[in-house]
Design an enzyme around this catalytic site. Structure first.
Site, PDB file in Angstrom:
ATOM      1  N   TRP A 170       0.755  -1.275   0.059  1.00 18.84           N
ATOM      2  CA  TRP A 170       0.101   0.083   0.081  1.00 18.84           C
ATOM      3  C   TRP A 170       1.006   1.292   0.026  1.00 18.84           C
ATOM      4  O   TRP A 170       1.835   1.427   0.756  1.00 18.84           O
ATOM      5  CB  TRP A 170      -1.187   0.009   1.430  1.00 18.84           C
ATOM      6  CG  TRP A 170      -1.829   1.285   1.531  1.00 18.84           C
ATOM      7  CD1 TRP A 170      -2.520   1.704   0.469  1.00 18.84           C
ATOM      8  CD2 TRP A 170      -1.736   2.017   2.666  1.00 18.84           C
ATOM      9  NE1 TRP A 170      -3.012   2.999   1.136  1.00 18.84           N
ATOM     10  CE2 TRP A 170      -2.808   3.072   2.430  1.00 18.84           C
ATOM     11  CE3 TRP A 170      -1.265   1.879   3.842  1.00 18.84           C
ATOM     12  CZ2 TRP A 170      -2.912   3.818   3.333  1.00 18.84           C
ATOM     13  CZ3 TRP A 170      -1.339   2.729   4.941  1.00 18.84           C
ATOM     14  CH2 TRP A 170      -2.412   3.800   4.451  1.00 18.84           C
TER      15      TRP A 170
ATOM     16  N   ASP B  57       0.516  -8.937   1.178  1.00 20.67           N
ATOM     17  CA  ASP B  57      -0.868  -8.460   1.286  1.00 20.67           C
ATOM     18  C   ASP B  57      -0.840  -7.162   0.390  1.00 20.67           C
ATOM     19  O   ASP B  57      -0.028  -6.436   0.221  1.00 20.67           O
ATOM     20  CB  ASP B  57      -0.968  -7.652   2.696  1.00 20.67           C
ATOM     21  CG  ASP B  57      -2.457  -7.117   2.694  1.00 20.67           C
ATOM     22  OD1 ASP B  57      -3.306  -7.901   2.969  1.00 20.67           O
ATOM     23  OD2 ASP B  57      -2.547  -6.018   2.780  1.00 20.67           O
TER      24      ASP B  57
ATOM     25  N   TYR C  31      -5.307  -0.409  -4.295  1.00 20.98           N
ATOM     26  CA  TYR C  31      -4.016   0.211  -4.310  1.00 20.98           C
ATOM     27  C   TYR C  31      -3.507   0.790  -5.620  1.00 20.98           C
ATOM     28  O   TYR C  31      -3.182   0.024  -6.528  1.00 20.98           O
ATOM     29  CB  TYR C  31      -3.156  -0.626  -3.866  1.00 20.98           C
ATOM     30  CG  TYR C  31      -3.351  -0.955  -2.115  1.00 20.98           C
ATOM     31  CD1 TYR C  31      -4.200  -0.410  -1.584  1.00 20.98           C
ATOM     32  CD2 TYR C  31      -2.451  -2.120  -1.559  1.00 20.98           C
ATOM     33  CE1 TYR C  31      -4.455  -0.758  -0.227  1.00 20.98           C
ATOM     34  CE2 TYR C  31      -2.896  -2.472  -0.380  1.00 20.98           C
ATOM     35  CZ  TYR C  31      -3.758  -1.878   0.377  1.00 20.98           C
ATOM     36  OH  TYR C  31      -4.106  -2.115   1.734  1.00 20.98           O
TER      37      TYR C  31
ATOM     38  N   GLN D  73      -8.270  -7.135   9.226  1.00 25.67           N
ATOM     39  CA  GLN D  73      -7.124  -6.235   8.996  1.00 25.67           C
ATOM     40  C   GLN D  73      -7.161  -4.999   9.620  1.00 25.67           C
ATOM     41  O   GLN D  73      -7.824  -4.046   8.791  1.00 25.67           O
ATOM     42  CB  GLN D  73      -6.559  -6.394   7.663  1.00 25.67           C
ATOM     43  CG  GLN D  73      -5.293  -5.555   7.532  1.00 25.67           C
ATOM     44  CD  GLN D  73      -4.853  -5.959   5.916  1.00 25.67           C
ATOM     45  OE1 GLN D  73      -4.542  -4.696   5.466  1.00 25.67           O
ATOM     46  NE2 GLN D  73      -4.927  -7.011   5.570  1.00 25.67           N
TER      47      GLN D  73
ATOM     48  N   ASN E  70      13.640  -4.372   9.781  1.00 25.58           N
ATOM     49  CA  ASN E  70      12.273  -4.596  10.256  1.00 25.58           C
ATOM     50  C   ASN E  70      11.892  -6.059  10.630  1.00 25.58           C
ATOM     51  O   ASN E  70      11.031  -6.196  11.714  1.00 25.58           O
ATOM     52  CB  ASN E  70      10.976  -4.004   9.594  1.00 25.58           C
ATOM     53  CG  ASN E  70      11.129  -2.551   9.542  1.00 25.58           C
ATOM     54  OD1 ASN E  70      11.664  -1.629  10.331  1.00 25.58           O
ATOM     55  ND2 ASN E  70      10.636  -1.726   8.360  1.00 25.58           N
TER      56      ASN E  70
END
Length: 336
Positions: free
Chosen positions: A21, A49, A54, A177, A295
């Site tokens: 996204w 995902d 998007y 979500q 991350n």
């Protein structure tokens, strides 16, 4: 990388999900987007995902191209339906049978796959009967176009109603979500308890509050060049709620806590959402491949209660907790 079951099912996903996204098909070039996907795979991420809305379907195309050639059975591909796509006409959005049916076919084509592992209602549609929506999802599952069904940003009541209908139709909702972070805790009082009762997990988006919890935004200073807060294609609009000096000052109090835990502030924020046992996975995005590896280190981290308490003290009243904010996330009308 560690893996968790999604809801009351035998389906596992990676604790860290790669989401595209605001980046793929819009903010970053396709070569960079592909490099980020490769970095995710190299880091052990198997869950990806996206959503048809998007970049008006371009993000799905980019992801499909980036995953082309990978063993399909080793991936979990998640997408969503609701938002306006294509020319954004009167039937090009929502959760009607027409839009769901047309959307799943378009998503499969762009993602270059015969099925998606999880198909999610991106928002709640107040203008389409829930029975119509759930019947359409049931048909898609029976056709083998989606293995599982989830929702996104549904209230506890909406989840309960959807769960009942799904059960009657012979399938189950296994996930929600929602947005969830140290600064956005609206799901904790109602959505999480209902989900635990009914057998749904959370796949949470924006665990770093659009990057604010990384600590890179300093109170009283301009946003770093090239950051989300300077992006005029949508990023700046999304992050602006967190850009007050009060919030940014509070976030800086997390820095010594992260250091004590041996983590970066970004890793701390991701590890924090994963401490909630109803959270199956945290979605991360990336505009550079090196961000992914950094991350992913949050997977498997266990924060002791002392660290969790210090985080609560640092954030304090800055955290939004009103459960009504979930209902506000779905538009009241389906107007394009």
């Amino acid at each position: 990388m560690e893996f968790r079951y999604l809801g009351n099912s035998g389906f596992k996903i990676s604790e860290i999900t790669f989401g595209n996204w605001l980046t793929h098909g819009s903010q970053v070039e396709n070569d960079t987007a592909t490099a980020c996907v490769r970095a995710a795979l190299d880091a052990g991420i198997s869950t990806f995902d996206t959503a048809d809305v998007y970049a008006n379907t371009a993000a799905e195309t980019v992801l499909g191209n980036a995953l082309n050639g990978e063993r399909r059975e080793s991936l979990e591909i998640l997408t969503k339906v609701f938002g306006p796509t294509g020319p954004k006409g009167h039937n090009d959005l929502g959760l009607s049978r027409k839009h769901i049916t047309e959307s799943i076919n378009g998503s499969l084509r762009r993602l270059q796959t015969d099925y998606v592992d999880l198909y999610q209602a991106h928002r709640y549609d107040f203008e389409t009967p829930l029975e119509e929506t759930m019947q359409a999802f049931a048909d898609i599952v029976r056709q083998g176009k989606a293995l599982y069904i989830g929702v996104s940003e549904w209230t506890a009541e909406q989840i309960r109603n959807g769960h009942t209908l799904a059960k009657d139709l012979g399938f189950q909702l296994i996930s929600n979500q929602p947005q969830y972070s140290m600064l956005w805790r609206v799901i904790e009082s109602e959505v999480v308890p209902a989900s635990e009762e009914l057998g749904l997990s959370q796949i949470v988006w924006s665990p770093m509050a659009q990057g604010v919890l990384s600590g890179k935004y300093q109170p009283g200073k301009p946003a770093p060049e090239g950051s989300r807060a300077t992006d005029t294609k949508g990023g700046a609009q999304m992050i602006k709620r967190w850009m007050s000096n009060e919030v940014l000052t509070g976030v800086q109090k997390l820095k010594p806590i992260a250091e004590e835990a041996g983590l970066t502030m970004a890793q701390l924020s991701i590890a924090w959402v994963l401490q909630n046992q109803n959270v199956a996975s945290a979605i991360i995005g990336a505009s550079r491949p090196e961000q992914v590896a950094a991350n992913v280190a949050a997977s498997g981290v266990k924060l002791d209660q002392e660290i969790m308490d210090k985080i609560d003290t640092a954030i304090g009243s800055l955290a939004e907790r009103d459960p009504a904010r979930t209902k506000d996330s779905s538009p009241a009308t389906r107007e394009a």
